[in-house]
Design a protein around this motif. Structure first.
Motif, PDB file in Angstrom:
ATOM      1  N   HIS A 298       0.739  -1.337  -0.086  1.00  0.00           N
ATOM      2  CA  HIS A 298      -0.036   0.088   0.055  1.00  0.00           C
ATOM      3  C   HIS A 298       0.834   1.018  -0.003  1.00  0.00           C
TER       4      HIS A 298
ATOM      5  N   TYR B 123      -4.271 -13.489  -5.893  1.00  0.00           N
ATOM      6  CA  TYR B 123      -3.682 -12.730  -4.730  1.00  0.00           C
ATOM      7  C   TYR B 123      -3.726 -11.031  -5.168  1.00  0.00           C
ATOM      8  N   TRP B 124      -3.388 -10.950  -6.613  1.00  0.00           N
ATOM      9  CA  TRP B 124      -3.606  -9.435  -6.952  1.00  0.00           C
ATOM     10  C   TRP B 124      -4.675  -8.938  -7.084  1.00  0.00           C
TER      11      TRP B 124
ATOM     12  N   TRP C 160      -6.001  -8.223  -3.814  1.00  0.00           N
ATOM     13  CA  TRP C 160      -5.357  -6.991  -3.321  1.00  0.00           C
ATOM     14  C   TRP C 160      -5.820  -5.434  -3.909  1.00  0.00           C
TER      15      TRP C 160
ATOM     16  N   HIS D 256      -7.481  -2.288  -2.369  1.00  0.00           N
ATOM     17  CA  HIS D 256      -6.696  -1.030  -2.699  1.00  0.00           C
ATOM     18  C   HIS D 256      -6.875  -0.327  -4.034  1.00  0.00           C
TER      19      HIS D 256
END
Length: 348
Positions: free
Chosen positions: A5, A32-33, A36, A40
């Motif tokens: 982040h 995962y990405w 994520w 974010h």
């Protein structure tokens, strides 16, 4: 756990896990990405920029495919077969015609020999493969690296390095932090370029030099050989070129694009590669900058005059923040008091 982040686009581009996802996506890293990014969304622009950067330095290989090789062989054998058919014709052949046929057969044999020679050389020459490699150091950590082209790099603390070779004669490095390079000269004179993510790049053939790309300043010191500096002017995008000789330093200010060249003692500048900090009129302000660069340790002062205290000499670099502070205390006769995550300097 990576603090993604806090990452910028170039931080993502230098991250090995991020590169793996962009270049070799699978179920695990994609999940995962994707997850994520949902958590974010404010980082989407930085991630998109980093993806473009990573893809721009990853190139597919260019080489003759199996089908292309088979097609070449088919053409060769078809030509031989057609010539044999003409030679087996039952019609009587005059002497001149036989001579012409013999000449064509001789030429075809020579051509075949040349083609086979080219194929043999092609098979002996290993195909070029694009290379991408990255490494990073933590605060208080250094790493000695051997790049894929056999060049040697010593990466200082809190630094990141990305190496790419997208074509046979060009080697490129992106550096954020500080590194000492010993670039291996190649017989084919392939170039080696160090980029600093700013308006400055260093181009070499074979040499030893140091690049410090911390904060708002860039310092390039040549120890051995010769290097060419390409500086993009901030106004008009004009590119200025400068050459350094051994013992010369170029300082570049990222804020205004100003730069200057001067003589220096390269051995003192690169002393960190030998575990030594050489101090020549070294001030408390210099020590504070050292702690910030190498250990990411913030140090403040109440009395500005303390910043001007200076010493000359040398001391070993101990990659432990508290130990280095103790050494600076003895050298400058000051006291570093710690409150929260910040050290404060005061006179003894």
């Amino acid at each position: 756990m990576q603090q993604y982040h806090l990452y910028t686009a170039r931080d993502f581009a230098l991250d090995e896990n991020f590169q793996e996802w962009v270049l070799r996506p699978d179920v695990k890293n994609t999940y995962y990405w994707d997850t994520w990014l949902k958590l974010h969304p404010e980082k989407k622009e930085a991630v998109d920029t980093a993806i473009q950067l990573v893809k721009s330095i990853h190139f597919r290989d260019y080489q003759m495919t199996t089908a292309q090789k088979e097609e070449l062989w088919d053409n060769i054998w078809e030509g031989i077969a057609a010539d044999d058919v003409a030679g087996l014709s039952p019609a009587p052949t005059p002497a001149a015609s036989r001579f012409r046929i013999f000449s064509w057969k001789y030429a075809a044999a020579v051509l075949l020999f040349i083609v086979l020679g080219i194929l043999w050389l092609f098979m002996r020459t290993p195909p070029f493969h694009a290379v991408t490699a990255s490494v990073a150091t933590q605060p208080g950590q250094t790493k000695r690296l051997l790049l894929p082209d056999s060049s040697e790099v010593l990466l200082n603390a809190s630094s990141r390095l990305l190496y790419t070779q997208k074509e046979p004669l060009v080697r490129e490095v992106w550096l954020d932090g500080e590194a000492w390079f010993h670039v291996r000269h190649k017989e084919d004179n392939r170039s080696f370029i160090v980029h600093t993510y700013d308006h400055l790049s260093v181009e070499v053939l074979g040499t030893q030099f140091n690049v410090n790309n911390f904060g708002n300043k860039i310092a390039v010191v040549l120890q051995e050989g010769s290097i060419k500096l390409n500086i993009t002017e901030q106004q008009g995008q004009h590119i200025a070129q400068l050459y350094l000789r051994p013992g010369e330093m170029l300082r570049y200010d990222k804020t205004d694009g100003e730069y200057s060249k001067s003589r220096t003692d390269a051995e003192k500048v690169t002393a960190w590669t030998r575990g030594q900090l050489v101090m020549d009129e070294y001030t408390v302000a210099d020590a504070i900058q050292f702690m910030q660069q190498v250990f990411d340790r913030h140090v403040t002062v109440k009395d500005p005059k303390v910043l001007r205290y200076s010493v000359s000499g040398s001391m070993p670099i101990i990659y432990n923040a508290d130990t280095m502070l103790m050494q600076f205390e003895k050298a400058f006769n000051v006291r570093f008091n710690k409150r929260d995550d910040t050290n404060h300097v005061r006179e003894n």
